[in-house]
Design an enzyme around this catalytic site. Structure first.
Site, PDB file in Angstrom:
ATOM      1  N   ASP A  45       0.788  -1.291   0.050  1.00 12.96           N
ATOM      2  CA  ASP A  45       0.087   0.084   0.228  1.00 12.96           C
ATOM      3  C   ASP A  45       0.893   1.286   0.024  1.00 12.96           C
ATOM      4  O   ASP A  45       0.495   2.358  -0.669  1.00 12.96           O
ATOM      5  CB  ASP A  45      -0.962   0.074   1.197  1.00 12.96           C
ATOM      6  CG  ASP A  45      -1.990  -0.880   1.045  1.00 12.96           C
ATOM      7  OD1 ASP A  45      -2.496  -1.377  -0.188  1.00 12.96           O
ATOM      8  OD2 ASP A  45      -2.476  -1.388   2.053  1.00 12.96           O
ATOM      9  N   GLY A  46       2.083   1.013   0.729  1.00 13.49           N
ATOM     10  CA  GLY A  46       2.877   2.270   0.625  1.00 13.49           C
ATOM     11  C   GLY A  46       3.497   2.910  -0.868  1.00 13.49           C
ATOM     12  O   GLY A  46       3.338   3.871  -0.995  1.00 13.49           O
ATOM     13  N   ASN A 122      -5.244   8.499   1.770  1.00 15.10           N
ATOM     14  CA  ASN A 122      -5.788   7.830   3.080  1.00 15.10           C
ATOM     15  C   ASN A 122      -6.216   8.919   4.017  1.00 15.10           C
ATOM     16  O   ASN A 122      -7.423   8.761   4.660  1.00 15.10           O
ATOM     17  CB  ASN A 122      -4.784   7.181   3.606  1.00 15.10           C
ATOM     18  CG  ASN A 122      -4.583   5.807   3.119  1.00 15.10           C
ATOM     19  OD1 ASN A 122      -5.539   5.011   2.569  1.00 15.10           O
ATOM     20  ND2 ASN A 122      -3.233   5.069   3.471  1.00 15.10           N
ATOM     21  N   GLU A 123      -5.440   9.928   4.525  1.00 18.85           N
ATOM     22  CA  GLU A 123      -5.564  10.696   5.387  1.00 18.85           C
ATOM     23  C   GLU A 123      -4.912  11.792   5.679  1.00 18.85           C
ATOM     24  O   GLU A 123      -3.726  11.796   5.256  1.00 18.85           O
ATOM     25  CB  GLU A 123      -5.866   9.965   6.974  1.00 18.85           C
ATOM     26  CG  GLU A 123      -4.508   9.483   7.625  1.00 18.85           C
ATOM     27  CD  GLU A 123      -3.985   8.257   7.006  1.00 18.85           C
ATOM     28  OE1 GLU A 123      -2.871   8.547   6.284  1.00 18.85           O
ATOM     29  OE2 GLU A 123      -4.234   7.219   7.134  1.00 18.85           O
ATOM     30  N   ARG A 148      -8.111  19.424  22.820  1.00 18.02           N
ATOM     31  CA  ARG A 148      -6.873  19.306  23.312  1.00 18.02           C
ATOM     32  C   ARG A 148      -6.668  17.897  23.683  1.00 18.02           C
ATOM     33  O   ARG A 148      -7.347  17.120  23.869  1.00 18.02           O
ATOM     34  CB  ARG A 148      -6.952  19.923  24.845  1.00 18.02           C
ATOM     35  CG  ARG A 148      -7.082  21.101  24.867  1.00 18.02           C
ATOM     36  CD  ARG A 148      -7.433  21.737  26.381  1.00 18.02           C
ATOM     37  NE  ARG A 148      -8.147  22.916  26.217  1.00 18.02           N
ATOM     38  CZ  ARG A 148      -7.557  24.046  26.367  1.00 18.02           C
ATOM     39  NH1 ARG A 148      -6.293  24.300  26.774  1.00 18.02           N
ATOM     40  NH2 ARG A 148      -8.208  25.144  26.208  1.00 18.02           N
ATOM     41  N   ASP A 150      -3.527  14.731  21.961  1.00 20.90           N
ATOM     42  CA  ASP A 150      -2.367  14.100  21.048  1.00 20.90           C
ATOM     43  C   ASP A 150      -2.439  14.619  19.636  1.00 20.90           C
ATOM     44  O   ASP A 150      -1.540  15.052  18.874  1.00 20.90           O
ATOM     45  CB  ASP A 150      -2.219  12.647  21.124  1.00 20.90           C
ATOM     46  CG  ASP A 150      -1.494  12.191  22.328  1.00 20.90           C
ATOM     47  OD1 ASP A 150      -1.580  12.882  23.029  1.00 20.90           O
ATOM     48  OD2 ASP A 150      -1.351  10.999  22.313  1.00 20.90           O
ATOM     49  N   ALA A 185      -6.402  10.515  21.462  1.00 17.43           N
ATOM     50  CA  ALA A 185      -6.174  10.854  22.940  1.00 17.43           C
ATOM     51  C   ALA A 185      -6.696  12.284  23.187  1.00 17.43           C
ATOM     52  O   ALA A 185      -5.889  12.900  23.818  1.00 17.43           O
ATOM     53  CB  ALA A 185      -4.973  10.605  23.420  1.00 17.43           C
TER      54      ALA A 185
HETATM   55  P1  NAD Z   1       3.178   1.717   6.158  1.00 18.90           P
HETATM   56  O1  NAD Z   1       3.316   1.625   4.639  1.00 18.90           O
HETATM   57  O2  NAD Z   1       4.156   0.840   6.902  1.00 18.90           O
HETATM   58  O3  NAD Z   1       1.657   1.112   6.276  1.00 18.90           O
HETATM   59  C1  NAD Z   1       1.144   0.717   7.597  1.00 18.90           C
HETATM   60  C2  NAD Z   1      -0.030  -0.400   7.381  1.00 18.90           C
HETATM   61  O4  NAD Z   1      -0.968   0.172   6.796  1.00 18.90           O
HETATM   62  C3  NAD Z   1       0.275  -1.327   6.028  1.00 18.90           C
HETATM   63  O5  NAD Z   1       0.071  -2.775   6.603  1.00 18.90           O
HETATM   64  C4  NAD Z   1      -0.305  -0.972   4.876  1.00 18.90           C
HETATM   65  O6  NAD Z   1      -0.892  -2.017   4.325  1.00 18.90           O
HETATM   66  C5  NAD Z   1      -1.661  -0.372   5.637  1.00 18.90           C
HETATM   67  N1  NAD Z   1      -2.473   0.431   5.094  1.00 18.90           N
HETATM   68  C6  NAD Z   1      -2.301   1.558   4.305  1.00 18.90           C
HETATM   69  N2  NAD Z   1      -3.051   2.254   3.730  1.00 18.90           N
HETATM   70  C7  NAD Z   1      -4.251   1.428   4.077  1.00 18.90           C
HETATM   71  C8  NAD Z   1      -5.907   1.320   3.948  1.00 18.90           C
HETATM   72  N3  NAD Z   1      -6.301   2.421   3.171  1.00 18.90           N
HETATM   73  N4  NAD Z   1      -6.627   0.479   4.556  1.00 18.90           N
HETATM   74  C9  NAD Z   1      -6.019  -0.554   5.087  1.00 18.90           C
HETATM   75  N5  NAD Z   1      -4.415  -0.614   5.451  1.00 18.90           N
HETATM   76  C10 NAD Z   1      -3.820   0.331   4.779  1.00 18.90           C
HETATM   77  O7  NAD Z   1       3.204   3.152   6.858  1.00 18.90           O
HETATM   78  P2  NAD Z   1       3.385   4.466   5.987  1.00 18.90           P
HETATM   79  O8  NAD Z   1       4.120   4.577   4.873  1.00 18.90           O
HETATM   80  O9  NAD Z   1       4.131   5.434   7.205  1.00 18.90           O
HETATM   81  O10 NAD Z   1       2.095   4.903   6.189  1.00 18.90           O
HETATM   82  C11 NAD Z   1       1.143   4.629   5.102  1.00 18.90           C
HETATM   83  C12 NAD Z   1      -0.196   4.450   5.432  1.00 18.90           C
HETATM   84  O11 NAD Z   1      -0.351   3.468   6.764  1.00 18.90           O
HETATM   85  C13 NAD Z   1      -0.979   5.779   6.369  1.00 18.90           C
HETATM   86  O12 NAD Z   1      -1.832   6.512   5.365  1.00 18.90           O
HETATM   87  C14 NAD Z   1      -2.182   5.113   7.321  1.00 18.90           C
HETATM   88  O13 NAD Z   1      -3.392   4.887   7.030  1.00 18.90           O
HETATM   89  C15 NAD Z   1      -1.398   3.846   7.676  1.00 18.90           C
HETATM   90  N6  NAD Z   1      -0.809   3.671   8.908  1.00 18.90           N
HETATM   91  C16 NAD Z   1      -1.557   3.066  10.037  1.00 18.90           C
HETATM   92  C17 NAD Z   1      -1.127   3.215  11.302  1.00 18.90           C
HETATM   93  C18 NAD Z   1      -2.010   2.408  12.337  1.00 18.90           C
HETATM   94  O14 NAD Z   1      -2.693   1.842  11.636  1.00 18.90           O
HETATM   95  N7  NAD Z   1      -1.638   2.534  13.411  1.00 18.90           N
HETATM   96  C19 NAD Z   1       0.040   3.705  11.685  1.00 18.90           C
HETATM   97  C20 NAD Z   1       0.843   4.365  10.806  1.00 18.90           C
HETATM   98  C21 NAD Z   1       0.173   4.426   9.314  1.00 18.90           C
END
Ligand code: NAD
Length: 267
Positions: A45-46, A122-123, A148, A150, A185
């Site tokens: 996905d990255g 994504n976001e 207020r 994180d 949070a």
């Molecule tokens: P990364 O590439 O290591 O991705 C983290 C995980 O998120 C991977 O397993 C990926 O397959 C999954 N992912 C990404 N987009 C997704 C989606 N739309 N639906 C379901 N799973 C999805 O991390 P990065 O490159 O730093 O960030 C890429 C994306 O990863 C961010 O846009 C965020 O949505 C997601 N992410 C999730 C968390 C979490 O769930 N706590 C934390 C960091 C990033």
């Protein structure tokens, strides 16, 4: 048709990239880095997010598809053993297009200087490395709450299964033109109060975050994060642009959610 392949860069992804490139050029398709009609991401996905941002200026003409060589592939949903089938499907163009909503983020500086505009698949997540953030949250020009905590995350429907899900946000079907605001949070006591629930904003509704305390912010758009100082406001809403996926077979969103998060077989 012109195509481009974005690889994760590891040996397996590069090998698949070479195979796809060789066969598609053999079918008289043109490899074009600048103005591709189709971008094929090979990785996870990255890699897909990176491919999207590389061609974000061509969303009306470029379609995307992902082959995944890692574990979870939410956007990258073709498996390496299906690559030959995919090549034949691409060569038989035209293909069907499915469009998903995107998030528009506008970051305005305090100085009145130039604003930065981003599109997120994504976001957007807004945090600080200096304690907690304090924002006035405005919806459609009206004060809604003072947050207020994180940080805050604003996600698209297709991003609702990413970071948003980890923040207990709802999973939204991408046929719904909306963005979702989730809290990280929040501080909730007799002095500070926030709604505490994810908010889903439909198309044309705008959410503006106004920092109440001068901080430097970490603003993440999908896979990249930047530090901002002197931020006046961060505006989020459903973008007028949409991402176009090339679809060669049905893969309903809820099946994708089930296969990624619930089903135990075949992983
Ligand atoms: P990364 O590439 O290591 O991705 C983290 C995980 O998120 C991977 O397993 C990926 O397959 C999954 N992912 C990404 N987009 C997704 C989606 N739309 N639906 C379901 N799973 C999805 O991390 P990065 O490159 O730093 O960030 C890429 C994306 O990863 C961010 O846009 C965020 O949505 C997601 N992410 C999730 C968390 C979490 O769930 N706590 C934390 C960091 C990033």
């Amino acid at each position: 048709m012109k195509f481009k392949i974005v690889s994760k860069g590891d040996h397996r992804s590069n090998k698949i990239k070479s195979t796809i490139k060789e066969y598609l050029t053999g079918f008289d398709l043109i490899y074009d880095k600048k103005e591709p009609d189709l971008v094929i991401s090979v990785g996870g996905d990255g890699t897909f997010l990176e491919a999207f941002h590389r061609y974000v200026h061509r969303l009306d003409t470029t379609a995307f598809i992902g082959v995944h060589t890692g574990h979870l592939g939410f956007y990258a949903d073709w498996l390496p053993h299906e690559v030959e089938k995919l090549i034949i499907e691409i060569a038989k163009t035209p293909f069907q297009i499915v469009e998903y909503p995107l998030l528009e983020v506008i970051i305005r500086p305090d100085s009145g200087g130039k604003a930065d505009r981003f599109l997120a698949l994504n976001e957007a997540m807004i945090k600080t490395a200096e304690g907690s953030v304090v924002f006035d949250v405005e919806i459609n020009g009206e004060h809604f709450e003072t947050f207020r905590g994180d940080g805050l995350c604003v996600s698209t429907p297709s991003g609702s299964t990413g970071y948003n899900k980890a923040l207990s946000g709802a999973i939204l079907h991408p046929s719904i033109d909306a963005v979702q605001l989730t809290e990280m949070a929040s501080i909730n006591n007799r002095v500070f109060r926030t709604i505490g629930s994810p908010l889903i904003l439909p198309k044309h509704h705008t959410c503006v975050l106004r920092p109440m305390v001068d901080r430097s912010f970490l603003i993440g758009i999908d896979h990249f994060t930047e530090t901002y100082t002197n931020v006046k406001s961060i505006q989020c809403r459903v973008a007028k642009e949409r991402i176009r996926f090339a679809r060669f077979r049905p893969f309903p969103f809820w099946n994708r959610v089930r296969d990624s998060f619930v089903a135990e077989d075949d992983i």
